[in-house]
Design a protein around this motif. Structure first.
Motif, mmCIF file in Angstrom:
data_model
loop_
_atom_site.group_PDB
_atom_site.id
_atom_site.type_symbol
_atom_site.label_atom_id
_atom_site.label_comp_id
_atom_site.label_asym_id
_atom_site.label_seq_id
_atom_site.Cartn_x
_atom_site.Cartn_y
_atom_site.Cartn_z
ATOM 1 N N ALA A 1 9.081 -8.881 -0.269
ATOM 2 C CA ALA A 1 9.494 -8.194 0.957
ATOM 3 C C ALA A 1 9.653 -6.698 0.704
ATOM 4 O O ALA A 1 9.287 -5.868 1.545
ATOM 5 N N ALA A 2 10.185 -6.343 -0.463
ATOM 6 C CA ALA A 2 10.343 -4.925 -0.810
ATOM 7 C C ALA A 2 8.985 -4.246 -0.944
ATOM 8 O O ALA A 2 8.784 -3.123 -0.456
ATOM 9 N N ALA A 3 8.039 -4.924 -1.604
ATOM 10 C CA ALA A 3 6.698 -4.352 -1.786
ATOM 11 C C ALA A 3 5.989 -4.195 -0.447
ATOM 12 O O ALA A 3 5.295 -3.196 -0.207
ATOM 13 N N MET B 1 -4.420 4.183 -0.415
ATOM 14 C CA MET B 1 -4.384 4.128 -1.878
ATOM 15 C C MET B 1 -2.945 4.065 -2.378
ATOM 16 O O MET B 1 -2.616 3.287 -3.284
ATOM 17 N N ARG B 2 -2.081 4.884 -1.777
ATOM 18 C CA ARG B 2 -0.674 4.845 -2.182
ATOM 19 C C ARG B 2 -0.064 3.474 -1.896
ATOM 20 O O ARG B 2 0.694 2.937 -2.711
ATOM 21 N N ALA B 3 -0.368 2.911 -0.742
ATOM 22 C CA ALA B 3 0.202 1.609 -0.383
ATOM 23 C C ALA B 3 -0.161 0.553 -1.417
ATOM 24 O O ALA B 3 0.694 -0.220 -1.871
ATOM 25 N N ALA B 4 -1.430 0.521 -1.808
ATOM 26 C CA ALA B 4 -1.883 -0.490 -2.765
ATOM 27 C C ALA B 4 -1.276 -0.266 -4.150
ATOM 28 O O ALA B 4 -0.756 -1.203 -4.775
ATOM 29 N N LEU B 5 -1.324 0.971 -4.626
ATOM 30 C CA LEU B 5 -0.870 1.245 -5.990
ATOM 31 C C LEU B 5 0.649 1.183 -6.116
ATOM 32 O O LEU B 5 1.182 0.689 -7.118
ATOM 33 N N GLU B 6 1.361 1.683 -5.105
ATOM 34 C CA GLU B 6 2.821 1.665 -5.202
ATOM 35 C C GLU B 6 3.374 0.248 -5.061
ATOM 36 O O GLU B 6 4.370 -0.101 -5.701
ATOM 37 N N ALA C 1 4.743 -0.686 1.238
ATOM 38 C CA ALA C 1 3.363 -0.464 1.681
ATOM 39 C C ALA C 1 3.326 0.001 3.137
ATOM 40 O O ALA C 1 2.590 0.926 3.489
ATOM 41 N N ARG C 2 4.135 -0.630 3.991
ATOM 42 C CA ARG C 2 4.195 -0.197 5.397
ATOM 43 C C ARG C 2 4.691 1.234 5.496
ATOM 44 O O ARG C 2 4.200 2.029 6.302
ATOM 45 N N HIS C 3 5.662 1.548 4.670
ATOM 46 C CA HIS C 3 6.282 2.880 4.676
ATOM 47 C C HIS C 3 5.259 3.973 4.386
ATOM 48 O O HIS C 3 5.177 4.967 5.115
ATOM 49 N N VAL C 4 4.458 3.806 3.339
ATOM 50 C CA VAL C 4 3.528 4.878 2.970
ATOM 51 C C VAL C 4 2.269 4.860 3.832
ATOM 52 O O VAL C 4 1.534 5.854 3.873
ATOM 53 N N ARG C 5 2.015 3.747 4.524
ATOM 54 C CA ARG C 5 0.863 3.702 5.436
ATOM 55 C C ARG C 5 1.161 4.380 6.767
ATOM 56 O O ARG C 5 0.249 4.651 7.537
#
Length: 221
Positions: free
Chosen positions: A189-191, A84-89, A195-199
Motif C-alpha cells: 500500500a505504501a509503494a 520512471m520515478r514511480a517505477a523506480l521509487e 507511485a501515485r504521488h510521483v505520477r
C-alpha cells in the motif's frame, strides 16, 4: 576508506546542474564549452564529460551543429520522468521497507513538516527530496538510488521553472499517507501510494511575453 575525491567533470556538472535547476540557466540556453573551460580553469575534456553527465540527468541536450543546450521540456517529458520515478521509487521502497526503523520514519516525518513550513520553493524542494531519500536510501542499491537522484534533479528543474518567483504553501498529505502505511507494515500500500504521488502531474497557468496564457506542467512531489 576515505571519501572519493570529486572529479573536475563532476564538479562542473554539479555547479551547472544547480544553475539549471534554479533557473539561472534558462531552457534552451547554450552551454559554451570554451567559456566554461575558462571559468573552471579546465581543459575541454572534463567540460565535455560534464555535458554527458548533465544529459544523463535530463538537464541538457546536444544537437548536431548546435552544440549543447539546457534541456527544454514538454508535458510528454514531464510524464516520462514521472513514470520512471514511480517505477523506480516503488521498487526502492519495497527493498528498503525491511530496514526502515522508527527513527528513520521519524526523520522522514520531520522532512515532511519542514516542507509544510517552507517559505519558498527552494526550501520545499530540499525538504521533499530529503523525505524521499530518507525512506528510499535503506534499499542499499546505490545504482538504483543514483538513477532516482538524476530523476529528482529533472523534477526539480520542472518545479523551479514554474515556482521560482512565487510560492504557494502546501500540506503534503501524500507523504503522511505513505508514512501511515509504512508504520503499519503495509508495504504494498505504501509503494502504491508513493507511485501515485510521483505520477501526479499538475499544471500552472503562466503568461508568456505575448500575454497569452499557456500551461506549464510540473510534478508536485
Amino acid at each position: 576508506m576515505s571519501p572519493r575525491k570529486e572529479t573536475v567533470a563532476a564538479r562542473i556538472a554539479r555547479v551547472l546542474s544547480q544553475r539549471i535547476i534554479s533557473g539561472d540557466l534558462a531552457a534552451g540556453e547554450r552551454l559554451r564549452q570554451d567559456h566554461l573551460a575558462e571559468e573552471f580553469g579546465a581543459s575541454h575534456v572534463p567540460v565535455r564529460e560534464a555535458f554527458r553527465l548533465l544529459e544523463a540527468q535530463g538537464l541538457a541536450e546536444s544537437e548536431p551543429r548546435r552544440g549543447v543546450r539546457v534541456a527544454s521540456f514538454s508535458q510528454e517529458r514531464v510524464r516520462e520522468v514521472a513514470e520512471m520515478r514511480a517505477a523506480l521509487e516503488a521498487l526502492a521502497l519495497r527493498e528498503a521497507a525491511p530496514h526502515l526503523t522508527s527513527a528513520i520514519l521519524a526523520e522522514a516525518e520531520a522532512a515532511t513538516l519542514a516542507g509544510d513550513k517552507a517559505a519558498d520553493v527552494v526550501a520545499w524542494e530540499d525538504a521533499n527530496r530529503r523525505f524521499h531519500r530518507t525512506i528510499l536510501a535503506p534499499c542499499k542499491m546505490p545504482r538504483l538510488m543514483a538513477a532516482i537522484d538524476d530523476l529528482h534533479a529533472a523534477s526539480a528543474h520542472f518545479l523551479f521553472s514554474a515556482w521560482r518567483s512565487e510560492w504557494e504553501p502546501r500540506t503534503d498529505r501524500d507523504h503522511r499517507t505513505i508514512l501511515h502505511h509504512l508504520r503499519r507494515g503495509e508495504v504494498d500500500a505504501a509503494a502504491e501510494a508513493l507511485a501515485r504521488h510521483v505520477r501526479r502531474v499538475s499544471h500552472k497557468p503562466v503568461e508568456s511575453s505575448g500575454r497569452q496564457t499557456s500551461s506549464l506542467f510540473l510534478m508536485p512531489g
